[in-house]
Enzyme design. Structure first.
Site, PDB file in Angstrom:
ATOM      1  N   ALA A   1      59.740  54.872  51.892  1.00  0.00           N
ATOM      2  CA  ALA A   1      59.063  54.297  50.727  1.00  0.00           C
ATOM      3  C   ALA A   1      59.896  53.198  50.072  1.00  0.00           C
ATOM      4  O   ALA A   1      59.347  52.262  49.493  1.00  0.00           O
ATOM      5  CB  ALA A   1      58.738  55.384  49.710  1.00  0.00           C
ATOM      6  N   THR A   2      61.225  53.284  50.152  1.00  0.00           N
ATOM      7  CA  THR A   2      62.061  52.226  49.579  1.00  0.00           C
ATOM      8  C   THR A   2      61.720  50.894  50.232  1.00  0.00           C
ATOM      9  O   THR A   2      61.469  49.886  49.558  1.00  0.00           O
ATOM     10  CB  THR A   2      63.558  52.538  49.793  1.00  0.00           C
ATOM     11  OG1 THR A   2      63.873  53.769  49.133  1.00  0.00           O
ATOM     12  CG2 THR A   2      64.448  51.428  49.238  1.00  0.00           C
TER      13      THR A   2
ATOM     14  N   ASN B   1      58.441  61.070  40.487  1.00  0.00           N
ATOM     15  CA  ASN B   1      59.374  61.909  41.230  1.00  0.00           C
ATOM     16  C   ASN B   1      60.229  62.800  40.336  1.00  0.00           C
ATOM     17  O   ASN B   1      60.820  63.757  40.801  1.00  0.00           O
ATOM     18  CB  ASN B   1      60.272  61.046  42.115  1.00  0.00           C
ATOM     19  CG  ASN B   1      60.937  59.941  41.337  1.00  0.00           C
ATOM     20  OD1 ASN B   1      60.258  59.084  40.756  1.00  0.00           O
ATOM     21  ND2 ASN B   1      62.249  59.945  41.297  1.00  0.00           N
TER      22      ASN B   1
ATOM     23  N   GLN C   1      55.421  60.534  46.360  1.00  0.00           N
ATOM     24  CA  GLN C   1      55.370  61.946  45.945  1.00  0.00           C
ATOM     25  C   GLN C   1      53.952  62.502  45.986  1.00  0.00           C
ATOM     26  O   GLN C   1      53.750  63.693  45.743  1.00  0.00           O
ATOM     27  CB  GLN C   1      55.919  62.100  44.515  1.00  0.00           C
ATOM     28  CG  GLN C   1      57.387  61.784  44.370  1.00  0.00           C
ATOM     29  CD  GLN C   1      58.305  62.888  44.895  1.00  0.00           C
ATOM     30  OE1 GLN C   1      57.878  64.004  45.205  1.00  0.00           O
ATOM     31  NE2 GLN C   1      59.579  62.576  44.997  1.00  0.00           N
TER      32      GLN C   1
ATOM     33  N   ALA D   1      57.635  60.151  54.645  1.00  0.00           N
ATOM     34  CA  ALA D   1      57.390  61.444  55.294  1.00  0.00           C
ATOM     35  C   ALA D   1      58.252  62.574  54.735  1.00  0.00           C
ATOM     36  O   ALA D   1      57.831  63.727  54.712  1.00  0.00           O
ATOM     37  CB  ALA D   1      57.642  61.321  56.802  1.00  0.00           C
ATOM     38  N   HIS D   2      59.465  62.254  54.255  1.00  0.00           N
ATOM     39  CA  HIS D   2      60.426  63.336  54.020  1.00  0.00           C
ATOM     40  C   HIS D   2      60.222  64.120  52.730  1.00  0.00           C
ATOM     41  O   HIS D   2      60.938  65.076  52.473  1.00  0.00           O
ATOM     42  CB  HIS D   2      61.868  62.822  54.139  1.00  0.00           C
ATOM     43  CG  HIS D   2      62.384  62.017  52.984  1.00  0.00           C
ATOM     44  ND1 HIS D   2      63.157  62.580  52.002  1.00  0.00           N
ATOM     45  CD2 HIS D   2      62.239  60.729  52.666  1.00  0.00           C
ATOM     46  CE1 HIS D   2      63.490  61.637  51.129  1.00  0.00           C
ATOM     47  NE2 HIS D   2      62.935  60.500  51.508  1.00  0.00           N
TER      48      HIS D   2
ATOM     49  N   THR E   1      61.541  47.615  66.567  1.00  0.00           N
ATOM     50  CA  THR E   1      60.916  48.547  67.511  1.00  0.00           C
ATOM     51  C   THR E   1      60.412  49.784  66.785  1.00  0.00           C
ATOM     52  O   THR E   1      61.146  50.379  65.994  1.00  0.00           O
ATOM     53  CB  THR E   1      61.935  48.951  68.600  1.00  0.00           C
ATOM     54  OG1 THR E   1      62.356  47.773  69.276  1.00  0.00           O
ATOM     55  CG2 THR E   1      61.331  49.939  69.584  1.00  0.00           C
TER      56      THR E   1
ATOM     57  N   CYS F   1      68.522  60.064  43.432  1.00  0.00           N
ATOM     58  CA  CYS F   1      69.129  58.733  43.471  1.00  0.00           C
ATOM     59  C   CYS F   1      69.876  58.410  42.192  1.00  0.00           C
ATOM     60  O   CYS F   1      70.776  57.595  42.188  1.00  0.00           O
ATOM     61  CB  CYS F   1      68.057  57.685  43.707  1.00  0.00           C
ATOM     62  SG  CYS F   1      66.758  58.281  44.779  1.00  0.00           S
TER      63      CYS F   1
HETATM   64  C1  LIG Z   1      61.699  59.419  47.447  1.00  0.00           C
HETATM   65  C2  LIG Z   1      60.976  58.327  46.765  1.00  0.00           C
HETATM   66  C3  LIG Z   1      61.135  57.000  47.150  1.00  0.00           C
HETATM   67  C4  LIG Z   1      62.094  56.583  48.253  1.00  0.00           C
HETATM   68  O1  LIG Z   1      61.569  56.965  49.482  1.00  0.00           O
HETATM   69  P1  LIG Z   1      62.485  56.868  50.803  1.00  0.00           P
HETATM   70  O2  LIG Z   1      61.490  57.149  51.884  1.00  0.00           O
HETATM   71  O3  LIG Z   1      63.527  57.909  50.657  1.00  0.00           O
HETATM   72  O4  LIG Z   1      63.009  55.493  50.874  1.00  0.00           O
HETATM   73  C5  LIG Z   1      60.413  56.041  46.492  1.00  0.00           C
HETATM   74  N1  LIG Z   1      59.573  56.365  45.500  1.00  0.00           N
HETATM   75  C6  LIG Z   1      59.396  57.622  45.090  1.00  0.00           C
HETATM   76  C7  LIG Z   1      58.442  57.925  44.003  1.00  0.00           C
HETATM   77  C8  LIG Z   1      60.085  58.655  45.711  1.00  0.00           C
HETATM   78  O5  LIG Z   1      59.926  59.893  45.293  1.00  0.00           O
END
Ligand SMILES: *Cc1c(COP(=O)(O)O)cnc(C)c1O
Length: 391
Positions: free
Chosen positions: A76-77, A156, A184, A205-206, A245, A331
């Protein structure tokens, strides 16, 4: 509880474990089906490409989009960076004003601050004490030179769900692009880019039992067709928007995680809500405990509390052997500054420091949540007694 056991994991807004069902689907793509999806001249490439295409379709269906509108990213970053900087660069001749919100993730705030340093005009909207955006404030901030509005779907830290469909409608009435960070939210609440008038949506995904290092950006192709300046140049993958890739095992994992989240959303939301409400009931009984964020307009998994009369650092230290939680986002909790989200909803510095974010997930049991509540109460009471003792 045996202290040799690891702490109870209640930090699912930071990350989650990979669901074994997701892992199982991923494994063959590391070894047997290892081809490069961009290899068009042989079976190894076709196999990988077929898996990527199937994942793309699954993900698109999950948010009511089409497969060509999905751009895979490292998370997501990166999706947020691509959306915000990509739009800014592509539309700067039309205007240089962008609106976002003070309570966004740093992966939205920092790209906006970066653009500010390049001469863009950024409005950081404040939120109401319940953490929600005031629609009237947003409407008043929209200008003829506004090119983008970015508001997250689910927070988050405090879990609040923003009125995305209403915000999207306001933007679309004026032809302004609308981005939402749904990291989220995906797999936990229903998402529909049409009904919500979303032009760009960041996914990862995580946070939903998928692997780390994979995410996606939804980029609208019709009404309007969003232009994006790529931020990674190279082989022209992902229709030129994101070269590199494709990471087939992670992509398959992302799609499987999202699908499981959607399939089990109803039953899991009910189960986790019950656990969360029980935790809140136990903890609220001790007094001097403030809930952060709107009571009902929030993720089922989230409970964020500020505790009176305790030192924030001592609280985390006391909880840590038994319960793995954090005081804010993963973070920012490494830094010593209090949460910008809790400050934005009006918490004092002291209460912002003395906060606990519980994130209840798929693999938490009733017994775990009860034990966590008991230990939290004992820790808070011990700290309060220590503090109120005469020196
Ligand atoms: C965890 C999170 C991110 C960052 O996502 P990554 O996949 O770890 O880069 C961005 N925005 C929100 C709201 C998140 O909770």
């Amino acid at each position: 509880m045996e202290m040799s056991q690891r702490p109870i994991y209640l930090d699912c807004h930071a990350t989650t474990s990979v669901d074994p069902r997701v892992m199982e689907v991923m494994l063959p793509f590391f070894t047997e089906f290892f081809g490069n999806p961009a290899s068009i001249s042989h079976q190894y490439g076709w196999e990988a490409e077929a898996a990527v295409q199937q994942s793309r379709e699954l993900l698109a269906t999950a948010i009511n989009a089409s497969p060509e509108e999905i751009v895979f990213t490292s998370g997501a970053t990166e999706a947020n960076n691509l959306a915000i900087k990509g739009v800014a660069e592509a539309y700067c001749s039309r205007g240089k004003h962008i609106i976002t919100v003070e309570t966004e993730h740093n992966a939205v705030l920092d790209p906006c601050r970066y653009l500010q340093s390049l001469g863009f005009d950024i409005t950081f909207l404040s939120v109401k004490p319940d953490g929600l955006v005031d629609l009237l404030d947003l409407e008043n901030a929209l200008r003829p030179d506004t090119i983008l509005v970015s508001v997250m779907t689910a927070n988050n830290e405090i879990g609040v769900l923003q009125p995305i469909a209403e915000i999207g409608a306001l933007c679309h009435q004026r032809g302004i692009l609308f981005h939402t960070d749904a990291a989220q939210a995906i797999g936990k609440v229903p998402l529909d880019v049409e009904a919500m008038h979303v032009d760009l949506m960041s996914l990862t995904a995580h946070k939903i039992y998928g692997p780390k290092g994979i995410g996606a950006l939804y980029v609208r192709r019709r009404n309007p067709r969003v232009q994006l300046a790529p931020q990674l140049h190279g082989g022209g993958h992902e229709r030129g928007m994101r070269s590199g890739t494709l990471y087939t095992p992670q992509i398959v994992g992302l799609a499987t995680a999202v699908q499981l989240g959607i399939d089990e959303m109803e039953t899991e939301t009910a189960r986790i809500t019950q656990l969360r409400d029980r935790l809140w009931q136990s903890l609220s009984q001790i007094g001097g405990v403030h809930l952060n964020g709107h009571l009902t307009q929030r993720l089922a998994s989230n409970l964020n509390l500020s505790i009176e009369g305790v030192d924030g650092q001592a609280l985390l230290v006391g909880l840590q052997p038994v319960v793995a939680v954090s005081s804010g986002s993963a973070c920012t909790s490494a830094k010593s500054a209090p949460s910008h989200v809790l400050q934005a909803i009006g918490r004092s510095t002291e209460l912002a420091y003395a906060s606990i974010r519980f994130g209840i997930g798929r693999f938490n049991t009733e017994a775990e949540v009860e034990l966590a509540a008991k230990h939290a109460i004992a820790t808070i009471e011990a700290l309060r007694q220590a503090i109120t003792l005469p020196a």
